[in-house]
Design an enzyme around this catalytic site. Structure first.
Site, short mmCIF file in Angstrom:
data_model
loop_
_atom_site.label_atom_id
_atom_site.label_comp_id
_atom_site.label_asym_id
_atom_site.label_seq_id
_atom_site.Cartn_x
_atom_site.Cartn_y
_atom_site.Cartn_z
N PHE A 141 -1.91 13.09 -11.76
CA PHE A 141 -1.86 13.49 -10.35
C PHE A 141 -1.67 12.30 -9.41
CE2 PHE A 141 -5.00 17.00 -11.80
CZ PHE A 141 -3.96 17.73 -12.36
N GLU A 152 -7.73 13.46 -2.64
CA GLU A 152 -8.60 12.46 -2.01
C GLU A 152 -10.07 12.91 -1.99
OE1 GLU A 152 -7.62 9.38 -0.92
OE2 GLU A 152 -5.61 9.81 -1.60
#
Length: 388
Positions: free
Chosen positions: A162, A371
């Site tokens: 990712f 995040e």
């Protein structure tokens, strides 16, 4: 809307920042937005957009002058991310990831590392932040990538998944564990790996729900050797560097989310004023009026919170983890809600690719995940409440 016009009119940008924001707004309207649907449809990396950003020197806005940059305030940087993301969310993600890669070099890099890498970012080099692994997502302290010192080199073995822009990045900020230390969070360290280094390969590109133009790669490192000089900070500094990086990148994700939300709200406002149902514009039906009023209130509130976080950073505040988590939650949850309501308001048209709200809804979802998921952000805020 008068409330948004009043907000924009009181942001007190410097003359230089106003010129930059006007330039970015024109570029977004004239070039980035018209290309966005095609890039998404063809799952094509937005190289023309990146070249346009390079042409106007946008990579320099987070690089100090002595390394070829033309820095602006963090608050202005967040507004640039929001404007770009409203036009093309994938390009906004790429641009935000660049900043997340360069800022740790500015804060933790040696003089030699700054001289070697920062001018490249100012000229438009692409960066990637490599933390996530198959067995370590939000629990980043459990990464399994290994950094083994070998004389003047560091040998890297491991796998990352990712990784935004990982396949095309010129520089990857990579996190792993220093083998000379006990396997614990204290062993986490950070290194800089350059494109083309032997042993560094792209395994695959992910097939995603949205942001198709932003590549998301799985990377592998097999006996990958880099100079010892590419160690950022000292062995064991990785968690400190990672947390400092995420505290600055999470507001950037909030800015991306607000860009998506702003675009959806503008489309919904235009459509509901033009679409006639039951003899009057859709927006004049009371249920729709109330919904739009609520969404406008939430959108302005989130814009104000983003501005607040930017002012904290510009004022020298170092401990912004709670506020960074708050803006990420607020903005990304709003983006998901607002884009969903926009699709609903467009009815059957919203479910087709005739209108961009369909794309915006798919793009909004990632802002709640990457995040650090919003569940993790709530834990950060909750710990602060419990500590008090």
């Amino acid at each position: 809307m008068k409330s948004f016009e009043r907000f924009e009119g009181n942001r007190n940008w410097t003359a230089e920042e106003s010129i930059l924001l006007d330039q970015i707004s024109r570029l977004a309207e004239e070039a980035l937005a018209p290309r966005a649907a095609g890039y998404d449809e063809h799952k094509e990396f937005p190289w023309k957009n990146i070249e346009d950003l390079r042409r106007i020197g946008l990579g320099g806005i987070f690089v100090p002058e002595e390394y070829g940059g033309a820095p602006v305030t963090y608050r202005c940087y967040l507004e640039v991310v929001r404007i770009i993301s409203a036009a093309c969310a994938a390009t906004g993600i790429i641009f935000g990831t660049n900043s997340a890669t360069a800022k740790p070099i500015i804060e933790f890099g040696s003089d030699e590392q700054k001289r070697r890498f920062l001018p490249r970012f100012a000229e438009g080099a692409l960066g990637a932040l490599a933390i996530t692994e198959p067995h370590a997502g939000s629990d980043a302290a459990n990464v399994r990538t290994r950094f083994r010192p070998d004389g003047g080199q560091i040998v890297i073995d491991g796998e990352k998944i990712f990784i935004t822009t990982g396949d095309v990045a010129d520089v990857v900020l990579l996190f792993g564990k220093w083998t000379e230390f006990e396997d614990s969070p204290n062993a986490v360290s950070a290194v800089l790996v350059e494109k083309g280094t032997p042993g560094f390969e792209t395994l695959r590109l992910e097939k995603k729900m949205g942001t198709h133009a932003s590549s998301t790669a799985a990377l592998t490192f097999t006996d990958c050797r880099i100079p010892r000089q590419n160690l950022l900070g000292q062995p064991g500094d990785g968690m400190k560097i990672m947390l400092a990086t995420l505290n600055k990148s999470r507001p950037s994700v909030g800015a991306q989310a607000l860009g998506i939300a702003s675009a959806a709200f503008e489309d919904m406002l235009e459509y509901t004023n033009a679409r006639i149902q039951g003899g009057k514009p859709v927006v004049q039906h009371q249920a729709n009026t109330f919904l739009m009023a609520d969404l406008a209130t939430e959108l302005l509130s989130a814009r104000l919170l983003l501005d607040h976080v930017g002012r904290l950073v510009d004022g020298g505040e170092k401990h912004i983890s709670v506020e960074a988590s708050m803006i990420k939650i607020k903005a990304s949850d709003l983006a998901m809600r607002l884009t969903t309501e926009a699709v609903q308001m467009f009815g059957g048209h919203g479910y087709t690719r005739e209108h961009r709200v369909e794309r915006l809804m798919r793009e909004a979802k990632i802002t709640q995940i990457w995040e650090g998921t919003n569940q993790i952000q709530r834990q950060v805020i909750g710990r602060d409440l419990l500590a008090r």
